[in-house]
Design a protein around this motif. Structure first.
Motif, PDB file in Angstrom:
ATOM      1  N   ALA A 175       0.896  -1.120  -0.019  1.00 41.12           N
ATOM      2  CA  ALA A 175       0.081   0.089  -0.145  1.00 41.12           C
ATOM      3  C   ALA A 175       0.677   1.281   0.088  1.00 41.12           C
ATOM      4  CB  ALA A 175      -1.025   0.029   1.289  1.00 41.12           C
ATOM      5  N   GLY A 176       2.165   1.235   0.012  1.00 43.16           N
ATOM      6  CA  GLY A 176       3.037   2.274   0.141  1.00 43.16           C
ATOM      7  C   GLY A 176       3.309   2.884   1.362  1.00 43.16           C
ATOM      8  N   ILE A 177       2.729   2.280   2.229  1.00 43.98           N
ATOM      9  CA  ILE A 177       2.909   2.724   3.837  1.00 43.98           C
ATOM     10  C   ILE A 177       4.441   2.592   4.275  1.00 43.98           C
ATOM     11  CG2 ILE A 177       2.364   2.724   6.217  1.00 43.98           C
ATOM     12  CD1 ILE A 177      -0.546   1.948   4.937  1.00 43.98           C
ATOM     13  N   ARG A 178       5.221   3.534   4.501  1.00 42.74           N
ATOM     14  CA  ARG A 178       6.388   3.346   4.650  1.00 42.74           C
ATOM     15  C   ARG A 178       6.740   3.692   6.438  1.00 42.74           C
ATOM     16  NH1 ARG A 178       6.434   0.545   0.879  1.00 42.74           N
ATOM     17  NH2 ARG A 178       7.161   1.335  -1.245  1.00 42.74           N
ATOM     18  N   LEU A 179       5.786   3.643   7.162  1.00 40.65           N
ATOM     19  CA  LEU A 179       5.951   3.582   8.707  1.00 40.65           C
ATOM     20  C   LEU A 179       6.988   2.750   9.243  1.00 40.65           C
ATOM     21  CD1 LEU A 179       2.442   4.108   9.609  1.00 40.65           C
ATOM     22  CD2 LEU A 179       4.359   5.961   9.986  1.00 40.65           C
ATOM     23  N   GLU A 180       7.626   3.191  10.288  1.00 43.06           N
ATOM     24  CA  GLU A 180       8.350   2.127  11.138  1.00 43.06           C
ATOM     25  C   GLU A 180       7.708   1.140  11.648  1.00 43.06           C
ATOM     26  OE1 GLU A 180      11.392   2.497  14.921  1.00 43.06           O
ATOM     27  OE2 GLU A 180       9.799   3.860  15.015  1.00 43.06           O
ATOM     28  N   GLN A 181       8.058  -0.186  11.309  1.00 48.85           N
ATOM     29  CA  GLN A 181       7.562  -1.354  12.000  1.00 48.85           C
ATOM     30  C   GLN A 181       7.915  -1.954  13.049  1.00 48.85           C
ATOM     31  OE1 GLN A 181       6.443  -4.305   8.904  1.00 48.85           O
ATOM     32  NE2 GLN A 181       6.204  -2.802   7.327  1.00 48.85           N
ATOM     33  N   VAL A 182       7.136  -2.268  14.123  1.00 49.51           N
ATOM     34  CA  VAL A 182       7.451  -3.063  15.323  1.00 49.51           C
ATOM     35  C   VAL A 182       6.850  -4.657  15.245  1.00 49.51           C
ATOM     36  CG1 VAL A 182       7.696  -3.186  17.953  1.00 49.51           C
ATOM     37  CG2 VAL A 182       8.235  -1.033  16.714  1.00 49.51           C
ATOM     38  N   HIS A 183       7.478  -5.557  15.368  1.00 48.50           N
ATOM     39  CA  HIS A 183       6.758  -6.613  15.338  1.00 48.50           C
ATOM     40  C   HIS A 183       6.834  -7.436  16.492  1.00 48.50           C
ATOM     41  CE1 HIS A 183       6.855  -7.525  10.805  1.00 48.50           C
ATOM     42  NE2 HIS A 183       7.044  -6.187  10.863  1.00 48.50           N
ATOM     43  N   HIS A 184       5.712  -8.132  16.950  1.00 46.60           N
ATOM     44  CA  HIS A 184       5.589  -9.044  18.085  1.00 46.60           C
ATOM     45  C   HIS A 184       4.440 -10.268  17.886  1.00 46.60           C
ATOM     46  CE1 HIS A 184       2.138  -7.396  20.189  1.00 46.60           C
ATOM     47  NE2 HIS A 184       2.454  -6.284  19.806  1.00 46.60           N
ATOM     48  N   GLY A 185       4.364 -11.061  19.022  1.00 44.81           N
ATOM     49  CA  GLY A 185       3.645 -12.064  18.802  1.00 44.81           C
ATOM     50  C   GLY A 185       3.078 -12.590  20.123  1.00 44.81           C
ATOM     51  N   GLU A 186       2.780 -13.723  20.503  1.00 49.71           N
ATOM     52  CA  GLU A 186       2.056 -14.245  21.551  1.00 49.71           C
ATOM     53  C   GLU A 186       2.597 -15.653  21.802  1.00 49.71           C
ATOM     54  OE1 GLU A 186      -0.274 -15.056  24.779  1.00 49.71           O
ATOM     55  OE2 GLU A 186      -0.093 -13.271  23.389  1.00 49.71           O
ATOM     56  N   GLY A 187       3.152 -15.500  23.252  1.00 55.99           N
ATOM     57  CA  GLY A 187       3.495 -16.862  23.929  1.00 55.99           C
ATOM     58  C   GLY A 187       5.020 -17.259  22.941  1.00 55.99           C
ATOM     59  N   VAL A 188       5.293 -18.506  22.868  1.00 56.07           N
ATOM     60  CA  VAL A 188       6.595 -19.043  22.459  1.00 56.07           C
ATOM     61  C   VAL A 188       6.739 -18.386  20.945  1.00 56.07           C
ATOM     62  CG1 VAL A 188       5.898 -21.190  21.824  1.00 56.07           C
ATOM     63  CG2 VAL A 188       8.280 -20.636  22.453  1.00 56.07           C
ATOM     64  N   ALA A 189       5.447 -18.534  20.044  1.00 53.01           N
ATOM     65  CA  ALA A 189       5.542 -17.904  18.797  1.00 53.01           C
ATOM     66  C   ALA A 189       6.160 -16.586  18.461  1.00 53.01           C
ATOM     67  CB  ALA A 189       4.341 -18.010  18.299  1.00 53.01           C
ATOM     68  N   SER A 190       5.971 -15.763  19.602  1.00 54.94           N
ATOM     69  CA  SER A 190       6.367 -14.418  19.710  1.00 54.94           C
ATOM     70  C   SER A 190       7.891 -14.267  19.183  1.00 54.94           C
ATOM     71  CB  SER A 190       6.363 -13.669  20.794  1.00 54.94           C
ATOM     72  OG  SER A 190       7.208 -14.300  22.057  1.00 54.94           O
ATOM     73  N   TRP A 191       8.904 -15.364  19.636  1.00 53.67           N
ATOM     74  CA  TRP A 191      10.307 -15.328  19.168  1.00 53.67           C
ATOM     75  C   TRP A 191      10.264 -15.532  17.810  1.00 53.67           C
ATOM     76  CZ3 TRP A 191      12.643 -12.744  22.732  1.00 53.67           C
ATOM     77  CH2 TRP A 191      12.383 -12.895  23.911  1.00 53.67           C
ATOM     78  N   ALA A 192       9.691 -16.368  17.268  1.00 53.16           N
ATOM     79  CA  ALA A 192       9.950 -16.606  15.833  1.00 53.16           C
ATOM     80  C   ALA A 192       9.282 -15.232  15.086  1.00 53.16           C
ATOM     81  CB  ALA A 192       8.871 -17.565  15.348  1.00 53.16           C
ATOM     82  N   VAL A 193       8.266 -14.719  15.291  1.00 53.68           N
ATOM     83  CA  VAL A 193       8.216 -13.362  14.958  1.00 53.68           C
ATOM     84  C   VAL A 193       9.085 -12.191  15.242  1.00 53.68           C
ATOM     85  CG1 VAL A 193       6.615 -11.498  14.978  1.00 53.68           C
ATOM     86  CG2 VAL A 193       5.551 -13.757  15.221  1.00 53.68           C
ATOM     87  N   ASN A 194       9.699 -12.242  16.232  1.00 52.02           N
ATOM     88  CA  ASN A 194      10.887 -11.305  16.452  1.00 52.02           C
ATOM     89  C   ASN A 194      11.979 -11.597  15.592  1.00 52.02           C
ATOM     90  OD1 ASN A 194      10.181 -11.118  20.186  1.00 52.02           O
ATOM     91  ND2 ASN A 194       9.260 -10.168  18.525  1.00 52.02           N
TER      92      ASN A 194
END
Length: 241
Positions: A175-194
């Motif tokens: 969509a052309g959105i260039r905002l800074e992104q911060v990623h996270h998740g839930e439980g142990v899956a959060s580390w894979a997302v990180n």
């Protein structure tokens, strides 16, 4: 690369901070472990998450005294108050303002709430909890006025969480959105997302709101231990770059 800590939420963990003094102490420890931005949910005296102006002010003041100069982000989640009109009135009554709020884009009344907070000088971290949230955010036209976007997969299986994060990121980028992104998740899956986010140059978030466990599945002692683990992931990625 931004490292944000989410100190509490409604997590059932022995170290989850709820009183202003507890939140301030956990915030200080998280900053010392490497966090650069503090996100937390204020609580009332009976121990419930709240938008009450006095309770929010007490928590903000305690954290600012403990961590001067560190940006503070509060939640605006509908899980705290499900009636959008009541939520709006409660947040409109705030007299001690955070630097930022997280604003989940799929919630009823969120655009009006963002407009209110923007008018009072509060930055918006646009929370995307699903691919539908990502599409709603693109359509809203709010992106140019936001500080950053949070890619927040709720999937607890690591493979599903990675697919979710990848899809949401693609929707935003296409969509052309260039905002800074911060990623996270839930439980142990959060580390894979990180880990995925760090390899792509995005910021990450961790803390007891997001996960009670370390990357190896052991229960974390506190927020500082989670932040130290996330900082190690960032350092490893930097060394390999």
């Amino acid at each position: 690369m931004l490292l944000e800590v989410a100190l509490n939420g409604n997590r059932d963990h022995p170290a989850t901070p709820r009183t202003p003094a507890q939140i301030a102490a956990e915030a200080r420890s998280a900053i010392e472990a490497g966090a650069q931005l503090l996100h937390f949910h204020p609580y009332d005296a009976p121990g419930r998450e709240t938008f009450d102006a006095d309770d929010c002010a007490r928590a903000i003041r305690a954290v600012r005294a403990s961590c001067p100069g560190i940006p503070i982000s509060l939640s605006t989640s509908a899980t705290i108050e499900g009636d959008p009109e009541k939520r709006f009135r409660q947040i409109a009554a705030w007299d001690e303002m955070p630097d930022l709020v997280t604003a989940n884009q799929g919630e009823d009344g969120i655009i009006e709430l963002c407009e209110l907070l923007l008018s009072r000088g509060v930055g918006i971290e646009a929370g995307l909890l699903s691919t539908e949230d990502a599409r709603l955010f693109v359509a809203s036209g709010l992106a140019p006025r936001c500080r950053r976007v949070l890619i927040e997969s709720l999937e607890t299986d690591p493979a599903d969480a990675l697919r979710d994060a990848e899809t949401m990121e693609r929707i935003i980028v296409e969509a052309g959105i260039r905002l800074e992104q911060v990623h996270h998740g839930e439980g142990v899956a959060s580390w894979a997302v990180n880990r995925r986010a760090v390899t792509r140059g995005h910021g990450i978030r961790t803390g007891l709101e997001d996960t009670p466990v370390l990357p190896d599945g052991r229960q974390a002692r506190d927020n500082a231990e989670l932040i130290a683990a996330a900082a190690a992931i960032i350092a490893q990625a930097s060394q390999g770059a």
